[in-house]
Write a protein that holds these residues in place. Sequence first.
Motif, PDB file in Angstrom:
ATOM      1  N   GLY A 387       0.801  -1.217   0.000  1.00  0.00           N
ATOM      2  CA  GLY A 387       0.000   0.000   0.000  1.00  0.00           C
ATOM      3  C   GLY A 387       0.832   1.263   0.000  1.00  0.00           C
ATOM      4  O   GLY A 387       0.300   2.365   0.193  1.00  0.00           O
ATOM      5  N   LYS A 388       2.127   1.151  -0.226  1.00  0.00           N
ATOM      6  CA  LYS A 388       3.006   2.324  -0.304  1.00  0.00           C
ATOM      7  C   LYS A 388       3.036   2.791  -1.761  1.00  0.00           C
ATOM      8  O   LYS A 388       3.999   2.577  -2.503  1.00  0.00           O
ATOM      9  N   PHE A 389       1.931   3.446  -2.140  1.00  0.00           N
ATOM     10  CA  PHE A 389       1.695   3.707  -3.551  1.00  0.00           C
ATOM     11  C   PHE A 389       2.695   4.683  -4.160  1.00  0.00           C
ATOM     12  O   PHE A 389       3.162   4.485  -5.278  1.00  0.00           O
ATOM     13  N   ASP A 390       2.995   5.742  -3.449  1.00  0.00           N
ATOM     14  CA  ASP A 390       3.932   6.717  -4.008  1.00  0.00           C
ATOM     15  C   ASP A 390       5.311   6.083  -4.224  1.00  0.00           C
ATOM     16  O   ASP A 390       5.956   6.321  -5.258  1.00  0.00           O
ATOM     17  N   GLU A 391       5.741   5.292  -3.245  1.00  0.00           N
ATOM     18  CA  GLU A 391       7.046   4.630  -3.377  1.00  0.00           C
ATOM     19  C   GLU A 391       7.021   3.593  -4.504  1.00  0.00           C
ATOM     20  O   GLU A 391       8.011   3.408  -5.225  1.00  0.00           O
ATOM     21  N   ALA A 392       5.872   2.912  -4.656  1.00  0.00           N
ATOM     22  CA  ALA A 392       5.755   1.921  -5.717  1.00  0.00           C
ATOM     23  C   ALA A 392       5.839   2.593  -7.083  1.00  0.00           C
ATOM     24  O   ALA A 392       6.557   2.124  -7.985  1.00  0.00           O
ATOM     25  N   ILE A 393       5.107   3.719  -7.245  1.00  0.00           N
ATOM     26  CA  ILE A 393       5.167   4.443  -8.518  1.00  0.00           C
ATOM     27  C   ILE A 393       6.585   4.903  -8.792  1.00  0.00           C
ATOM     28  O   ILE A 393       7.095   4.802  -9.924  1.00  0.00           O
ATOM     29  N   SER A 394       7.257   5.379  -7.746  1.00  0.00           N
ATOM     30  CA  SER A 394       8.641   5.824  -7.903  1.00  0.00           C
ATOM     31  C   SER A 394       9.539   4.666  -8.342  1.00  0.00           C
ATOM     32  O   SER A 394      10.415   4.834  -9.202  1.00  0.00           O
ATOM     33  N   ALA A 395       9.303   3.467  -7.784  1.00  0.00           N
ATOM     34  CA  ALA A 395      10.119   2.300  -8.134  1.00  0.00           C
ATOM     35  C   ALA A 395       9.879   1.886  -9.590  1.00  0.00           C
ATOM     36  O   ALA A 395      10.821   1.609 -10.333  1.00  0.00           O
ATOM     37  N   PHE A 396       8.595   1.893 -10.004  1.00  0.00           N
ATOM     38  CA  PHE A 396       8.297   1.511 -11.388  1.00  0.00           C
ATOM     39  C   PHE A 396       8.855   2.537 -12.377  1.00  0.00           C
ATOM     40  O   PHE A 396       9.368   2.186 -13.436  1.00  0.00           O
ATOM     41  N   LYS A 397       8.719   3.816 -12.033  1.00  0.00           N
ATOM     42  CA  LYS A 397       9.264   4.846 -12.915  1.00  0.00           C
ATOM     43  C   LYS A 397      10.791   4.772 -12.954  1.00  0.00           C
ATOM     44  O   LYS A 397      11.415   5.055 -13.987  1.00  0.00           O
ATOM     45  N   GLY A 398      11.381   4.397 -11.809  1.00  0.00           N
ATOM     46  CA  GLY A 398      12.833   4.207 -11.786  1.00  0.00           C
ATOM     47  C   GLY A 398      13.256   3.092 -12.725  1.00  0.00           C
ATOM     48  O   GLY A 398      14.280   3.185 -13.411  1.00  0.00           O
ATOM     49  N   TYR A 399      12.437   2.021 -12.761  1.00  0.00           N
ATOM     50  CA  TYR A 399      12.715   0.928 -13.694  1.00  0.00           C
ATOM     51  C   TYR A 399      12.678   1.445 -15.130  1.00  0.00           C
ATOM     52  O   TYR A 399      13.577   1.166 -15.933  1.00  0.00           O
ATOM     53  N   LEU A 400      11.629   2.200 -15.465  1.00  0.00           N
ATOM     54  CA  LEU A 400      11.477   2.689 -16.836  1.00  0.00           C
ATOM     55  C   LEU A 400      12.589   3.656 -17.221  1.00  0.00           C
ATOM     56  O   LEU A 400      13.012   3.685 -18.385  1.00  0.00           O
ATOM     57  N   ALA A 401      13.069   4.410 -16.254  1.00  0.00           N
ATOM     58  CA  ALA A 401      14.155   5.349 -16.537  1.00  0.00           C
ATOM     59  C   ALA A 401      15.455   4.601 -16.825  1.00  0.00           C
ATOM     60  O   ALA A 401      16.220   4.971 -17.729  1.00  0.00           O
ATOM     61  N   LYS A 402      15.713   3.530 -16.047  1.00  0.00           N
ATOM     62  CA  LYS A 402      16.964   2.778 -16.216  1.00  0.00           C
ATOM     63  C   LYS A 402      16.888   1.785 -17.380  1.00  0.00           C
ATOM     64  O   LYS A 402      17.873   1.552 -18.081  1.00  0.00           O
ATOM     65  N   TYR A 403      15.709   1.184 -17.549  1.00  0.00           N
ATOM     66  CA  TYR A 403      15.583   0.112 -18.540  1.00  0.00           C
ATOM     67  C   TYR A 403      14.377   0.365 -19.440  1.00  0.00           C
ATOM     68  O   TYR A 403      13.370  -0.357 -19.384  1.00  0.00           O
ATOM     69  N   PRO A 404      14.428   1.398 -20.269  1.00  0.00           N
ATOM     70  CA  PRO A 404      13.265   1.733 -21.113  1.00  0.00           C
ATOM     71  C   PRO A 404      12.878   0.603 -22.069  1.00  0.00           C
ATOM     72  O   PRO A 404      11.722   0.513 -22.483  1.00  0.00           O
ATOM     73  N   ASN A 405      13.834  -0.242 -22.413  1.00  0.00           N
ATOM     74  CA  ASN A 405      13.558  -1.382 -23.297  1.00  0.00           C
ATOM     75  C   ASN A 405      13.700  -2.708 -22.558  1.00  0.00           C
ATOM     76  O   ASN A 405      13.923  -3.752 -23.174  1.00  0.00           O
ATOM     77  N   GLY A 406      13.588  -2.647 -21.246  1.00  0.00           N
ATOM     78  CA  GLY A 406      13.749  -3.853 -20.439  1.00  0.00           C
ATOM     79  C   GLY A 406      12.644  -4.859 -20.657  1.00  0.00           C
ATOM     80  O   GLY A 406      11.582  -4.554 -21.229  1.00  0.00           O
ATOM     81  N   ARG A 407      12.900  -6.067 -20.188  1.00  0.00           N
ATOM     82  CA  ARG A 407      11.961  -7.165 -20.398  1.00  0.00           C
ATOM     83  C   ARG A 407      10.597  -6.880 -19.776  1.00  0.00           C
ATOM     84  O   ARG A 407       9.565  -7.328 -20.254  1.00  0.00           O
ATOM     85  N   GLN A 408      10.575  -6.104 -18.665  1.00  0.00           N
ATOM     86  CA  GLN A 408       9.306  -5.823 -17.977  1.00  0.00           C
ATOM     87  C   GLN A 408       8.880  -4.363 -18.139  1.00  0.00           C
ATOM     88  O   GLN A 408       8.094  -3.849 -17.344  1.00  0.00           O
ATOM     89  N   SER A 409       9.395  -3.689 -19.176  1.00  0.00           N
ATOM     90  CA  SER A 409       9.065  -2.268 -19.340  1.00  0.00           C
ATOM     91  C   SER A 409       7.566  -2.050 -19.562  1.00  0.00           C
ATOM     92  O   SER A 409       6.962  -1.130 -18.989  1.00  0.00           O
ATOM     93  N   ALA A 410       6.940  -2.897 -20.390  1.00  0.00           N
ATOM     94  CA  ALA A 410       5.493  -2.759 -20.613  1.00  0.00           C
ATOM     95  C   ALA A 410       4.729  -3.023 -19.322  1.00  0.00           C
ATOM     96  O   ALA A 410       3.748  -2.316 -19.006  1.00  0.00           O
TER      97      ALA A 410
END
Length: 440
Positions: A387-410
Amino acid sequence: MRDAIGRGSILFLALAAIVGSRPARSAEPDAPARPSAARAVEKVTPELPAAIVAAMQDGKYAEADKALAAMAGDPKTSAETKEYIQVIRGVALRLSGKLDAAREVLSAALKAAPKGRWAEKLRSELVAVEVAAGKFAAAEAIAREEAESLLTPDRKDRLAEVYRGFADRLLKPDLPTIPADPEGAYALLVQARSLAKGETLRASLLFAMGRASQAAGNHGRAIGDFSTYRTEYPKGADLASARYHLGESQFLSQQLLPARLTWTDLARDLATVDSKAAQDLRGSALYQIATTYGIPNPPDDAQLALGVAALRRFLTAYPSHRWAVRASYQIAVSYQNRGKSQEAITAFAAFLKGDDAVADTDEARRERAELLMAAQFQIGQILQGQGKFDEAISAFKGYLAKYPNGRQSADAQRAVLDVQVQVAYDLVRREKYAEARAAF
């Protein structure tokens, strides 16, 4: 040896001797190994006068024997030619029915040159004489002596190596289109070991049998092979590897406790062995101990604690091992799979920082790169579940920033939207409607 060869084999050898003992040109064995160019121009047998060859071909054996005897008595005739002449004389006398005379000539020639170039052919012809005389026991004795000389330990070991060569080709075919045949390889290795006499060779063949059993998926048989190796060759060159693979087959046979004990004992015994190979094997054994607790999917919290502790021991001792990166990641995954979210986040964060594993090979670096993406994504999932939504969004956006073409980007993009929707519904649940509208 008598039981090993058998009467049927001896009679076969005796018959082979008769077939091989034909007049004149067919009475000689193959020439000793020489360079191919030399063999191309070298005479296979000493040259006999045309008159003698013609007499043998025409069945005039008495005439041929008389000429051969005269030639053998000529001081100008070489010793090797004289030995060859006795072979042909034995054939001539046998075919003319003078078996006692043939026996006398052949026996005298063998006594004079028991290890000569033509000794094997002399013995073969002597066997033919005894068979023609109906003296089968004598023929068998001579053939047996010859067979035993051909099956000396060093010859058997060389033959065993030939079998092993064929087994290796069945395990690893030359062409990618040919499937491996581990069962066929195992059968050849069994034959090779039944022939081999040298203990070192026998030990290595037994080890190879265990590996072939594993390749065939027959882990029960592999357990027997490796256990036999451990018992029969306590100082064998492959002992440590045999013990390690024994643990593998025990594990794959669901014998978890025996596998754990096998790997634990091996790790203990290799602790003071100062060689790279031994230490690498010890590291592998320490890692495998953790798998016997169900890592990365331990069945209960007790197994989780023991498995994680085993992985930490492994990482402390071997942070640069080829499996160290995987072990560090699996600690976090094991916590996650048991629902220990906070411990999992802590372990994932440690993995992201690379605190306990060193990726110093290309393979390890590739694996770490793959697992870093997965770890970043899983942190977002755990935070979302907490339920830590802001931190979760930050983590997912961090993934997209580091790995824009990563296996789990979609998946990460969808997860950001899913979390935002969750935020809105959570605000509705708490009756904060204005904020919920803004969130939607």
